[in-house]
Design a protein around this motif. Structure first.
Motif, PDB file in Angstrom:
ATOM      1  N   UNK A 138       0.850  -1.194   0.000  1.00 40.70           N
ATOM      2  CA  UNK A 138       0.000   0.000   0.000  1.00 40.70           C
ATOM      3  C   UNK A 138       0.885   1.243   0.000  1.00 40.70           C
ATOM      4  N   UNK A 139       0.533   2.219  -0.846  1.00 39.90           N
ATOM      5  CA  UNK A 139       1.245   3.501  -0.914  1.00 39.90           C
ATOM      6  C   UNK A 139       0.399   4.567  -0.232  1.00 39.90           C
ATOM      7  N   UNK A 140       1.035   5.358   0.578  1.00 41.25           N
ATOM      8  CA  UNK A 140       0.400   6.471   1.292  1.00 41.25           C
ATOM      9  C   UNK A 140      -0.609   5.994   2.337  1.00 41.25           C
ATOM     10  N   UNK A 141      -0.482   4.749   2.778  1.00 43.57           N
ATOM     11  CA  UNK A 141      -1.396   4.254   3.787  1.00 43.57           C
ATOM     12  C   UNK A 141      -0.789   4.268   5.167  1.00 43.57           C
ATOM     13  N   UNK A 142      -1.668   4.196   6.215  1.00 40.39           N
ATOM     14  CA  UNK A 142      -1.142   4.167   7.569  1.00 40.39           C
ATOM     15  C   UNK A 142      -0.599   2.789   7.932  1.00 40.39           C
ATOM     16  N   UNK A 143      -0.748   1.827   7.034  1.00 38.66           N
ATOM     17  CA  UNK A 143      -0.037   0.550   7.111  1.00 38.66           C
ATOM     18  C   UNK A 143       0.564   0.284   5.738  1.00 38.66           C
ATOM     19  N   UNK A 144       1.610  -0.512   5.694  1.00 36.21           N
ATOM     20  CA  UNK A 144       2.332  -0.721   4.443  1.00 36.21           C
ATOM     21  C   UNK A 144       1.729  -1.823   3.578  1.00 36.21           C
ATOM     22  N   UNK A 145       0.885  -2.663   4.158  1.00 37.79           N
ATOM     23  CA  UNK A 145       0.267  -3.756   3.404  1.00 37.79           C
ATOM     24  C   UNK A 145      -1.182  -3.919   3.841  1.00 37.79           C
ATOM     25  N   UNK A 146      -1.927  -4.656   3.018  1.00 39.54           N
ATOM     26  CA  UNK A 146      -3.320  -4.945   3.352  1.00 39.54           C
ATOM     27  C   UNK A 146      -3.610  -6.410   3.021  1.00 39.54           C
ATOM     28  N   UNK A 147      -4.349  -7.060   3.898  1.00 38.01           N
ATOM     29  CA  UNK A 147      -4.741  -8.455   3.670  1.00 38.01           C
ATOM     30  C   UNK A 147      -5.788  -8.532   2.564  1.00 38.01           C
TER      31      UNK A 147
END
Length: 381
Positions: free
Chosen positions: A291-300
């Motif tokens: 993920x770019x510009x998210x408060x976490x770097x990845x998403x399930x």
């Protein structure tokens, strides 16, 4: 586009036999299909989506129209319908074609006409029923086509009620299989007729032409077909150990070849082909998307629907499941957003794509975080 391969643990459990050179069913038919009756999943296809001349196999659509009229109350089994000169001359004893031997200007009960179509493949019976429901056979053929399209049988185009050769009379093997499934599932009270071995009308006994009946254990339907144009074909169904398969093939060069192929294909359908359930709707896949510009770097990620694959047992070893998405994903992301695809591939199997959705929401970074991420992005190119 970033593509990530994910060989799922469940799939590895399915591998038990070594892969052999031949990974699918081999047939001399010009068109063929195998359908799992419970799910409607196509397990095998040879030109299965290609519209073909179905000959008398299209009489299944004639029967379906009659059964729906019976269900709607516009027709009853005890109704006696007139046998027109057209029905007698075109499909009766005078025609030299498959016939119920109805007499011109006589009347016949709908129940007898149904058996005449299903068991004896009577062209005269088809036309009598068509004229009763459509006024003319041509109008009834248009009704057949319209109803087939409503049912999702989009390859269907009917020019008559009998399957008599006509360049505008076509349907695919897969759609014939789906039509058979509709008859089995939606009209079980009449399905037993397809397994009846003989029918006597007007003192004339005729036998069901289905070569599976009485020969292949569990076989109980449905319809043969033959013209010079189509060759010899069959729509067959059988059930064993709670599993039902529907087979369709066309283009065999003799009645004997059809009988041999019917047993061989049905045996393969029940013994060599299985429906593998890889995921249920909502299951997580073994990969997290960047993920770019998210408060976490990845998403399930999770699958949006059931994922199944109908395969020959020898193709299981090379079954692959691939996660594919345009990445990195850009925040914000809402749980349930479609963000990618799950691609299922195997030898002799048309690749299938299923939607992948975010299993959780991802908020956008704050202002400072976005500035930092942008700087990092520029530095990395």
């Amino acid at each position: 586009m970033r593509v990530f391969s994910a060989f799922v643990f469940l799939i590895s459990l399915l591998v038990s036999a070594p892969l052999q050179a031949q990974t699918t069913y081999q047939t001399e038919a010009s068109h063929a299909a195998i359908l799992d009756a419970e799910t409607g999943e196509v397990l095998y296809s040879l030109n299965g989506d290609e519209a073909m001349p179905p000959a008398s196999m299209s009489k299944m659509m004639t029967v379906l129209m009659v059964l729906e009229a019976l269900e709607a109350g516009s027709l009853s089994l005890d109704d006696e319908l007139p046998v027109s000169e057209h029905a007698w001359r075109t499909g009766g004893a005078a025609s030299g074609s498959s016939t119920m031997f109805l007499e011109v200007n006589s009347r016949a009960r709908v129940e007898d006409l149904l058996r005449g179509v299903i068991i004896q493949s009577g062209n005269d019976a088809c036309i009598v029923l068509a004229e009763a429901l459509g006024g003319t056979e041509e109008a009834f053929a248009d009704m057949m086509t319209d109803r087939a399209h409503e049912l999702g049988l989009t390859s269907a185009s009917f020019a008559n009620a009998t399957g008599w050769p006509d360049p505008d009379h076509r349907i695919s093997a897969i759609d014939l299989a789906r039509l058979a499934r509709i008859l089995i599932e939606d009209h079980p009270e009449y399905y037993g007729i397809w397994a009846e071995r003989e029918f006597t009308y007007n003192g004339i006994r005729q036998y069901n032409r289905n070569p599976l009946l009485g020969v292949f254990s569990g076989a109980d339907g449905l319809k043969t077909g033959h013209t010079e144009e189509s060759g010899y074909g069959l729509v067959g169904s059988a059930e064993r150990d709670g599993e039902r398969r529907i087979i369709v093939f066309n283009g065999m060069d003799s009645n004997a070849a059809r009988a041999t192929e019917a047993e061989r294909m049905m045996r393969a359908a029940l013994s060599d082909y299985s429906l593998y359930r890889l995921f249920e709707a909502g299951d997580a896949v073994d990969h997290r998307a960047e993920v770019f510009m998210g408060d976490t770097e990845t998403v399930a990620l999770r699958v949006a629907s059931d994922v199944t694959a109908g395969l020959h047992r020898r193709a299981r070893r090379d079954l692959t499941v691939t996660v594919s998405y345009d990445g990195p994903l850009v925040a914000p992301i809402q749980e349930g957003d479609v963000v990618g695809s799950l691609i299922v591939e195997a030898p002799d199997y048309d690749a299938r794509e299923y939607d992948l959705v975010a299993a959780e929401s991802v908020a956008e970074k704050g202002l400072i975080g976005r500035i930092g991420a942008a700087i990092v992005h520029m530095l990395r190119g």
